[in-house]
Design a protein around this motif. Sequence first.
Motif, mmCIF file in Angstrom:
data_model
loop_
_atom_site.group_PDB
_atom_site.id
_atom_site.type_symbol
_atom_site.label_atom_id
_atom_site.label_comp_id
_atom_site.label_asym_id
_atom_site.label_seq_id
_atom_site.Cartn_x
_atom_site.Cartn_y
_atom_site.Cartn_z
ATOM 1 N N LEU A 130 -29.032 -20.885 7.371
ATOM 2 C CA LEU A 130 -28.879 -20.242 6.068
ATOM 3 C C LEU A 130 -28.954 -18.730 6.197
ATOM 4 O O LEU A 130 -29.883 -18.192 6.800
ATOM 5 C CB LEU A 130 -29.979 -20.702 5.111
ATOM 6 N N GLU A 131 -27.983 -18.065 5.602
ATOM 7 C CA GLU A 131 -27.987 -16.606 5.533
ATOM 8 C C GLU A 131 -28.430 -16.166 4.136
ATOM 9 O O GLU A 131 -28.048 -16.783 3.133
ATOM 10 C CB GLU A 131 -26.602 -16.051 5.829
ATOM 11 N N PHE A 132 -29.226 -15.113 4.088
ATOM 12 C CA PHE A 132 -29.621 -14.517 2.819
ATOM 13 C C PHE A 132 -29.694 -13.014 3.009
ATOM 14 O O PHE A 132 -29.747 -12.506 4.137
ATOM 15 C CB PHE A 132 -30.963 -15.073 2.332
ATOM 16 N N SER A 191 -31.149 -11.173 12.822
ATOM 17 C CA SER A 191 -30.581 -10.152 11.953
ATOM 18 C C SER A 191 -29.068 -10.285 12.015
ATOM 19 O O SER A 191 -28.479 -10.357 13.095
ATOM 20 C CB SER A 191 -31.034 -8.768 12.425
ATOM 21 N N GLU A 192 -28.434 -10.305 10.857
ATOM 22 C CA GLU A 192 -27.008 -10.615 10.798
ATOM 23 C C GLU A 192 -26.164 -9.381 10.472
ATOM 24 O O GLU A 192 -26.657 -8.262 10.445
ATOM 25 C CB GLU A 192 -26.770 -11.737 9.790
ATOM 26 N N ALA A 193 -24.866 -9.616 10.177
ATOM 27 C CA ALA A 193 -23.894 -8.528 10.047
ATOM 28 C C ALA A 193 -24.026 -7.739 8.756
ATOM 29 O O ALA A 193 -23.606 -6.583 8.688
ATOM 30 C CB ALA A 193 -22.475 -9.086 10.161
ATOM 31 N N GLY A 194 -24.599 -8.343 7.721
ATOM 32 C CA GLY A 194 -24.741 -7.638 6.455
ATOM 33 C C GLY A 194 -25.955 -6.730 6.438
ATOM 34 O O GLY A 194 -26.914 -6.930 7.188
ATOM 35 N N ILE A 195 -25.930 -5.741 5.571
ATOM 36 C CA ILE A 195 -27.076 -4.839 5.414
ATOM 37 C C ILE A 195 -28.215 -5.606 4.764
ATOM 38 O O ILE A 195 -28.070 -6.169 3.672
ATOM 39 C CB ILE A 195 -26.678 -3.618 4.571
ATOM 40 N N GLY A 196 -29.352 -5.672 5.455
ATOM 41 C CA GLY A 196 -30.493 -6.429 4.947
ATOM 42 C C GLY A 196 -30.318 -7.929 5.034
ATOM 43 O O GLY A 196 -31.051 -8.674 4.374
ATOM 44 N N GLN A 197 -29.395 -8.391 5.872
ATOM 45 C CA GLN A 197 -29.074 -9.818 5.952
ATOM 46 C C GLN A 197 -29.741 -10.473 7.163
ATOM 47 O O GLN A 197 -29.758 -9.910 8.259
ATOM 48 C CB GLN A 197 -27.562 -10.024 6.040
ATOM 49 N N PHE A 198 -30.270 -11.683 6.934
ATOM 50 C CA PHE A 198 -30.897 -12.458 8.001
ATOM 51 C C PHE A 198 -30.380 -13.891 7.936
ATOM 52 O O PHE A 198 -29.919 -14.364 6.890
ATOM 53 C CB PHE A 198 -32.422 -12.454 7.855
ATOM 54 N N GLU A 199 -30.483 -14.556 9.082
ATOM 55 C CA GLU A 199 -30.147 -15.981 9.142
ATOM 56 C C GLU A 199 -31.326 -16.737 9.730
ATOM 57 O O GLU A 199 -31.917 -16.310 10.724
ATOM 58 C CB GLU A 199 -28.911 -16.217 10.013
ATOM 59 N N VAL A 200 -31.651 -17.873 9.104
ATOM 60 C CA VAL A 200 -32.729 -18.742 9.581
ATOM 61 C C VAL A 200 -32.140 -20.110 9.898
ATOM 62 O O VAL A 200 -31.373 -20.665 9.105
ATOM 63 C CB VAL A 200 -33.856 -18.868 8.539
ATOM 64 N N THR A 201 -32.506 -20.640 11.046
ATOM 65 C CA THR A 201 -32.082 -21.977 11.455
ATOM 66 C C THR A 201 -33.233 -22.942 11.241
ATOM 67 O O THR A 201 -34.362 -22.694 11.690
ATOM 68 C CB THR A 201 -31.679 -21.991 12.941
#
Length: 438
Positions: A130-132, A191-201
């Motif tokens: 999930l990305e948020f 830490s993902e491609a968006g500003i302030g974006q994270f992904e959790v598995t």
Amino acid sequence: MELAEYQTIRVAACDINGQMRGKRVPGSYAEKLDEGAVRMPLSALNLDITGADIENSPLVFETGDADGVLRPTGRCPVPLPWLEVAQPLLPMVMHLDNGTPFDGDPRHALAAVLERYATRGWQVQAATELEFTLVDDSGDALAPVRNPQTGRRSSAPGILSMNHMDAFDGFLSALYDGCATMGIPAQTITSEAGIGQFEVTLHHQDAMRAADDTWLFKALVRGLARRQGMAATFMAKPFDDDAGNGMHMHFSVLDADGRNVFDDGGPGGTATLHAAVAGCLSAMTATTLIFAPHANSYARLVPGQHAPTKICWAYENRTAALRIPGGPPAARRIEHRVAGGDINPYLMFAAVLGAAITGVDDNLAPPAPITGNAYEADLPQLAPSWAEAIDLFETDPAVTRIFSPGMIRNLVMTKRQEMQLMQGVPLAEQWKTYLGTV
């Protein structure tokens, strides 16, 4: 956890948009919950995204807005670590007075699909990624989150950046703690491609438990962010010029002896895997509404913008809608990469797994797996608009193989009402509707 020891507890079921609907009740109710002590209108699970009743809904006008009975799902009480005062949540599911599962409850939709696997002696194992996005919603316009170390707004992506994770370590550590407290098996955070974006598995496990955990995880992320002076959103596209939030689902299927029915000992996978892939591909356009349920969802589904819009499958290819990851054959699985982070987990799981088992039942064969960049290939596409997705979900026979007539009717009525509502909301203001709801 002894619920009777608490002054109050919360009981809640999942509505059609994935929101928690329920009540705060005295802890003394705990002993009566199995007996149906908590009642709630059936229509409460079929509200629109703003929480309003659906106009002319049969749940209101044909039944007199009858009550249903909330019963425990079987999951243990869950602490809610973002609250100031301890109020455990007991997840519930809706039934009719005669004990029949209410077909407007999304969790029952998934249970019905999983029963199709159970009749074969199979059990589905699933996991989600999930990305948020962490944001600042304190002003009139949605803004990038402020870096807790500097106080300045984040302004650049931090793909796999350890520095970015250091800056938000307080939130991310609280998130791991919260997952442990709630029994949600969080694995990696990136830490993902968006500003302030994270992904959790989240960890691979029984499919219903995985859907439950995904639903609870979204509430946890939003609640913890608020507690730390930020906002978190699973909106598919929080900012027009930045990366969107997706949700990838991985699944495999075990037979009665615990063997993976997708594993043939090599990289290709079994005929059962291929049939499941074919089923997912054949229903993908018709079920676009499940993967992209909101107005904002279609801002993410833009060809070539790292969100799969073209219907295809491939081995180890992240541009494809369906990916067969590499690794040990015993772990052979399907990764469904289409959905936005704004989905209802139960309906999303039901759509994917229902399409897969239909492919197996019908012994379907998929087209050849693609190679190269799917974004540049001439391939069938998802429904291109919200309106077309709603129409297809209402009329396509593939949908009736997965969902009950009641669920189809309720979701279509809900989305048509929401579409009319959002037509009157400027694009720049739509985040105010979706930020805390999806």
